[in-house]
Design an enzyme around this catalytic site. Structure first.
Site, mmCIF file in Angstrom:
data_model
loop_
_atom_site.group_PDB
_atom_site.id
_atom_site.type_symbol
_atom_site.label_atom_id
_atom_site.label_comp_id
_atom_site.label_asym_id
_atom_site.label_seq_id
_atom_site.Cartn_x
_atom_site.Cartn_y
_atom_site.Cartn_z
ATOM 1 C CB THR A 18 -0.934 -0.001 1.224
ATOM 2 O OG1 THR A 18 -1.793 -1.149 1.154
ATOM 3 C CG2 THR A 18 -1.793 1.248 1.275
ATOM 4 C CB SER A 59 2.259 -8.158 1.359
ATOM 5 O OG SER A 59 1.120 -7.759 2.095
#
Length: 315
Positions: A18, A59
């Site tokens: 992010t 991730s």
């Protein structure tokens, strides 16, 4: 110019997440910023920064192979005498896994710090720059080298062992089951790429279908996200026995985020019965990190006694 030369050099490894993401026209956020882009957003810090663009992934899409690649890159930076500390920019969904793997694989003599963000780089409340600035500060503090791998997030500095994500939408997103400073843990440097560890959710009324599927798929080990302090039911007990007979270790963790697991309940399916059937309780680590530790232990061809001790509450 002379003052600039004496500033410590910090390697900043960008992996996506992010912190490196922006929202596209269709409304989806994807990693799109390079390491240099992210460093340009950081307030002034007392360090020289060396960006390393390793990968650009959410991730949630990382494999053990990807995590091993991150760990290997950290090792390369630690071996560079010019580098004073290492910061890894990582997505929050799997930060706890990669941070633990790096902690297990490297005896650090320099600070190693993970960080990321809850909000994208173009969000009005973007938290990435502040998190990165604090992570860099932590990576220049020589005292942090003796604390093992750390996670710097939301103003907190936490140890990798026992760290977990507690919130999906709050900037103060992480906690740890251990206070900072508890760094004793196995050193397991064998690469984990290619090891398969499955996590199986336990819930009231569940059967052993998913455990059997893991065995059929060739899992090297299984982690149970069990109930309470590590409990299941009679059908799961029989499946654990089958795993033991097949030489596949089963680790019992819990879906409850905090508290030490104790194998105390009986009744045909409690934690005590799981232990009798051959399962090993993970006293501190929750399923995500238990999977990483088991993968590292299996990669190192650890005997059952070492696996059991590694999951004990001595860390």
């Amino acid at each position: 110019m002379n003052a600039q030369k004496i500033l410590p050099l910090v390697a900043v490894i960008a992996t996506g997440g992010t912190i490196a993401s922006k929202r596209g026209a269709e409304g989806a956020s994807t990693p799109s910023l390079r390491g240099e882009d992210l460093l340009a957003l950081v307030p002034q810090v007392n360090a020289r920064l060396q960006p390393i663009d390793l990968m650009s992934k959410d991730s949630a899409s990382l494999s053990l192979t990807d995590m091993q690649r991150i760990s290997d890159t950290v090792r390369q930076q630690l071996d560079d005498p010019a580098i004073a500390g290492v910061v890894i920019l990582h997505g929050t969904d799997a930060m706890e896994e990669t941070a633990l793997l790096v902690h297990l694989q490297h005896a650090t003599d320099k600070p190693v710090v993970f960080t990321g963000a809850q909000f994208t780089a173009d969000h009005p409340y973007a938290d990435g720059p502040a998190n990165l600035a604090l992570a860099i500060e932590a990576a220049t503090d020589e005292d942090n080298a003796r604390r093992g791998v750390l996670v710097s997030f939301g103003g907190r500095l936490l140890p990798a062992w026992g760290v977990y994500k507690r919130s999906t939408d709050q900037p103060d997103a992480f906690r740890s089951a251990r206070p900072i400073g508890h760094v004793e843990s196995p050193h397991l440097s064998t690469p984990v790429a290619g090891v398969r560890i499955d996590i199986v959710a336990i819930y009231p009324g569940c059967d052993a279908t998913h455990i059997q599927a893991s065995l059929d798929a060739g899992a090297d080990g299984i982690v149970l996200a069990a109930l309470g302090s590590g409990n299941a039911n009679t059908g799961i007990i029989e499946a654990v026995r089958r795993c033991a007979d097949s030489g596949v270790p089963v680790i019992v963790s819990s879906r409850v985020p905090e508290g030490r697991l104790v194998a105390s309940y009986g009744g045909g399916g409690g934690g005590h019965d799981l232990a009798v059937a051959g399962a090993i309780h993970s006293h501190t680590l929750r399923p995500s990190q238990a999977r990483i530790l088991l993968a590292a232990l299996i990669a190192a061809r650890s005997p059952a006694e070492r696996i059991s001790q590694a999951f004990s509450d001595c860390r």
